[in-house]
Design a protein around this motif. Structure first.
Motif, mmCIF file in Angstrom:
data_model
loop_
_atom_site.group_PDB
_atom_site.id
_atom_site.type_symbol
_atom_site.label_atom_id
_atom_site.label_comp_id
_atom_site.label_asym_id
_atom_site.label_seq_id
_atom_site.Cartn_x
_atom_site.Cartn_y
_atom_site.Cartn_z
ATOM 1 N N HIS A 10 0.817 -1.215 0.000
ATOM 2 C CA HIS A 10 0.000 0.000 0.000
ATOM 3 C C HIS A 10 0.848 1.261 0.000
ATOM 4 N N LEU A 11 2.105 1.155 0.415
ATOM 5 C CA LEU A 11 2.985 2.321 0.436
ATOM 6 C C LEU A 11 3.498 2.699 -0.952
ATOM 7 N N LEU A 12 3.276 1.833 -1.938
ATOM 8 C CA LEU A 12 3.677 2.139 -3.310
ATOM 9 C C LEU A 12 2.632 2.988 -4.030
ATOM 10 N N LEU A 13 1.467 3.169 -3.398
ATOM 11 C CA LEU A 13 0.359 3.905 -3.999
ATOM 12 C C LEU A 13 0.352 5.349 -3.527
ATOM 13 N N GLU A 14 -0.288 6.228 -4.304
ATOM 14 C CA GLU A 14 -0.316 7.654 -3.958
ATOM 15 C C GLU A 14 -1.258 7.954 -2.802
ATOM 16 N N ASN A 15 -2.287 7.120 -2.589
ATOM 17 C CA ASN A 15 -3.278 7.371 -1.541
ATOM 18 C C ASN A 15 -3.463 6.147 -0.668
ATOM 19 N N ASP A 16 -3.960 6.377 0.548
ATOM 20 C CA ASP A 16 -4.268 5.301 1.484
ATOM 21 C C ASP A 16 -5.756 5.378 1.807
ATOM 22 N N ILE A 17 -6.468 4.261 1.626
ATOM 23 C CA ILE A 17 -7.907 4.266 1.877
ATOM 24 C C ILE A 17 -8.249 4.168 3.359
ATOM 25 N N VAL A 18 -7.278 3.775 4.195
ATOM 26 C CA VAL A 18 -7.519 3.596 5.631
ATOM 27 C C VAL A 18 -7.278 4.926 6.350
ATOM 28 N N THR A 19 -8.260 5.359 7.125
ATOM 29 C CA THR A 19 -8.142 6.635 7.837
ATOM 30 C C THR A 19 -7.556 6.481 9.239
ATOM 31 N N GLY A 20 -7.530 5.267 9.762
ATOM 32 C CA GLY A 20 -6.952 5.039 11.081
ATOM 33 C C GLY A 20 -6.881 3.563 11.385
ATOM 34 N N GLY A 21 -5.873 3.171 12.169
ATOM 35 C CA GLY A 21 -5.710 1.772 12.518
ATOM 36 C C GLY A 21 -5.093 0.979 11.377
ATOM 37 N N GLY A 22 -5.158 -0.350 11.503
ATOM 38 C CA GLY A 22 -4.554 -1.199 10.480
ATOM 39 C C GLY A 22 -3.060 -1.360 10.678
ATOM 40 N N VAL A 23 -2.437 -2.102 9.758
ATOM 41 C CA VAL A 23 -1.011 -2.377 9.858
ATOM 42 C C VAL A 23 -0.218 -1.083 9.735
ATOM 43 N N TRP A 24 0.880 -0.998 10.482
ATOM 44 C CA TRP A 24 1.822 0.098 10.272
ATOM 45 C C TRP A 24 3.236 -0.465 10.305
ATOM 46 N N ILE A 25 4.164 0.300 9.707
ATOM 47 C CA ILE A 25 5.547 -0.141 9.567
ATOM 48 C C ILE A 25 6.462 0.901 10.191
ATOM 49 N N ASP A 26 7.353 0.445 11.036
ATOM 50 C CA ASP A 26 8.322 1.307 11.696
ATOM 51 C C ASP A 26 9.696 0.662 11.584
ATOM 52 N N LYS A 27 10.620 1.367 10.903
ATOM 53 C CA LYS A 27 11.987 0.857 10.703
ATOM 54 C C LYS A 27 11.983 -0.545 10.095
ATOM 55 N N GLY A 28 11.113 -0.733 9.120
ATOM 56 C CA GLY A 28 11.079 -1.988 8.395
ATOM 57 C C GLY A 28 10.374 -3.128 9.092
ATOM 58 N N GLU A 29 9.748 -2.852 10.263
ATOM 59 C CA GLU A 29 9.029 -3.876 11.014
ATOM 60 C C GLU A 29 7.527 -3.603 10.949
ATOM 61 N N ALA A 30 6.737 -4.663 10.755
ATOM 62 C CA ALA A 30 5.280 -4.540 10.636
ATOM 63 C C ALA A 30 4.618 -4.829 11.974
ATOM 64 N N TYR A 31 3.616 -4.009 12.308
ATOM 65 C CA TYR A 31 2.880 -4.118 13.564
ATOM 66 C C TYR A 31 1.382 -4.034 13.289
ATOM 67 N N VAL A 32 0.584 -4.629 14.190
ATOM 68 C CA VAL A 32 -0.865 -4.403 14.199
ATOM 69 C C VAL A 32 -1.287 -4.076 15.630
ATOM 70 N N ASN A 33 -2.472 -3.449 15.771
ATOM 71 C CA ASN A 33 -2.973 -3.113 17.104
ATOM 72 C C ASN A 33 -3.795 -4.272 17.670
ATOM 73 N N ASP A 34 -4.315 -4.091 18.852
ATOM 74 C CA ASP A 34 -5.050 -5.156 19.546
ATOM 75 C C ASP A 34 -6.561 -4.961 19.505
ATOM 76 N N ARG A 35 -7.055 -4.064 18.640
ATOM 77 C CA ARG A 35 -8.488 -3.824 18.588
ATOM 78 C C ARG A 35 -9.208 -4.955 17.846
ATOM 79 N N PRO A 36 -10.513 -5.099 18.034
ATOM 80 C CA PRO A 36 -11.242 -6.222 17.427
ATOM 81 C C PRO A 36 -11.154 -6.238 15.903
ATOM 82 N N GLY A 37 -11.222 -7.439 15.352
ATOM 83 C CA GLY A 37 -11.159 -7.600 13.904
ATOM 84 C C GLY A 37 -9.790 -7.221 13.372
ATOM 85 N N LEU A 38 -9.786 -6.573 12.226
ATOM 86 C CA LEU A 38 -8.529 -6.112 11.644
ATOM 87 C C LEU A 38 -7.958 -4.907 12.380
ATOM 88 N N GLY A 39 -8.759 -4.284 13.232
ATOM 89 C CA GLY A 39 -8.278 -3.105 13.951
ATOM 90 C C GLY A 39 -8.208 -1.864 13.085
#
Length: 373
Positions: free
Chosen positions: A328-357
């Protein structure tokens, strides 16, 4: 609780400018068109999923996916959404072969919905979190600025790369050499050929790599030849110690079984969007683990909804070498307004909220008419 409605929204987002100059083997369109899926229940809970497409490899398009979901919806509407296996069985009865992108998007939405109903993150539905984070690869564009782009990403903390090849070894060998001349030791460089070379071409590249004194052990050869040519892959694997990763020919558990039986791969790339969903991909992960074959949990042309599903599965898996959730980082826009996977220093993380978060989506600027998908 019952499913009352399945809603589809095709979305199209342009790739960033450097990908417009991409010279990879299979054509990359100027924009990516995927389908966002909402599964709604009689109590107002909504699960979201995403069907991702790679027309240049698999032939599926957003329009075909929407038609496929309309065909498959009767297997879902009226069902208890928590019965994911039962629903997937019903879907497979309607469509034993094909509609892979549609199946994947529906399966993701069912997992998100079930997680929301039960109040747990998707990874908990898969046996629980094993890893707090995982290294993710990212894909630099294949063009004259590739080496500079890759080094910029190294500076951001990425340590694994899916570097697309052009399919012309006269272009590819100097490109690979230029990258290996610059990347530090410890960087994983997967040369993703997407079936663009012959066996002879691949063995020529192998000869060049094996003669290098600097970092050849960092290299993985990813799907160098036709995905159906398992015998050819086994021949390459037996000719070199450079790891061979197979990818494009794995769409079903039977495909994977043939590869494992032939001992044709050191590593397999397993993708939710290519095999028809989280549940089917998890089955293949267990098959690879049982055969003591390494694997990555990977992406294919995904936006952040599907990338988040990949991250949940990867973080709940025993021992992936790494994951791929940066598409998704190769695209010009992101459809997600909050939550979801994020990447920090090449490492992928997810939150603990229900469902996909995922907290919300904004499709207003990127939704396209179904007739144009």
């Amino acid at each position: 609780m019952q499913v009352t409605e399945v809603v589809t929204t095709p979305v199209a987002i342009k790739y960033r400018p450097e990908y417009q100059a991409d010279k990879r083997y299979y054509p990359k369109p100027a924009e990516q068109t995927n389908v966002i899926i909402e599964i709604r229940t009689d109590d107002g809970t909504v699960g979201i999923g995403e069907a991702a497409h790679a027309p240049g490899i698999y032939g599926e398009t957003a329009g075909a996916t929407i038609a496929g979901i309309e065909y498959l919806a009767p297997a879902i509407i009226g069902q208890d959404p928590r019965q994911i296996t039962k629903i997937n069985m019903a879907v497979d009865r309607l469509s034993p072969v094909g509609n892979i992108a549609a199946k994947a998007g529906l399966d993701i939405a069912l997992h998100d919905l079930t997680g929301k109903i039960l109040g747990v993150p998707v990874y908990q539905l898969l046996g629980g979190r094993v890893h707090e984070s995982l290294k993710t690869h990212i894909t630099p564009a294949t063009y004259e600025g590739t080496a500079d782009d890759l080094m910029d990403l190294v500076a951001q903390g990425y340590r694994a790369f899916k570097q697309k090849m052009s399919g012309d070894i006269g272009y590819d060998i100097p490109l690979v050499e230029s990258l290996l001349d610059r990347v530090p030791d410890g960087i994983v460089l997967s040369l993703d050929v997407n079936q663009g070379w012959s066996v002879k071409d691949t063995l020529e590249v192998v000869t060049v790599l094996e003669r290098r004194a600097v970092h050849p052990r960092n290299v993985i050869l990813e799907q160098p030849i036709d995905g159906a040519d398992i015998r050819g892959a086994a021949r390459i694997r037996n000719a070199t110690n450079i790891p061979i990763m197979l990818d494009d020919g794995i769409r079903t558990a039977a495909d994977l079984r043939r590869i494992l039986d032939a001992e044709a791969a050191d590593i397999v790339s397993l993708k939710i969007s290519r095999v028809g969903g989280i549940q089917r991909c998890l089955q293949m992960i267990k098959m690879a683990e049982a055969a003591n074959v390494s694997y990555i949990v990977d992406e294919i042309n995904e936006m952040r909804v599907a990338n988040t599903a990949v991250a949940h599965l990867a973080l709940a898996s025993k021992a992936p070498l790494y994951t791929g959730v940066a598409c998704h980082l190769l695209l010009e826009n992101d459809i997600v307004t909050g939550g979801g996977v994020w990447i920090d220093k090449g490492e992928a993380y997810v939150n603990d909220r229900p469902g996909l978060g995922i907290d919300g989506l904004d499709l207003t600027a990127v939704a396209v008419p179904a007739a144009d998908a």
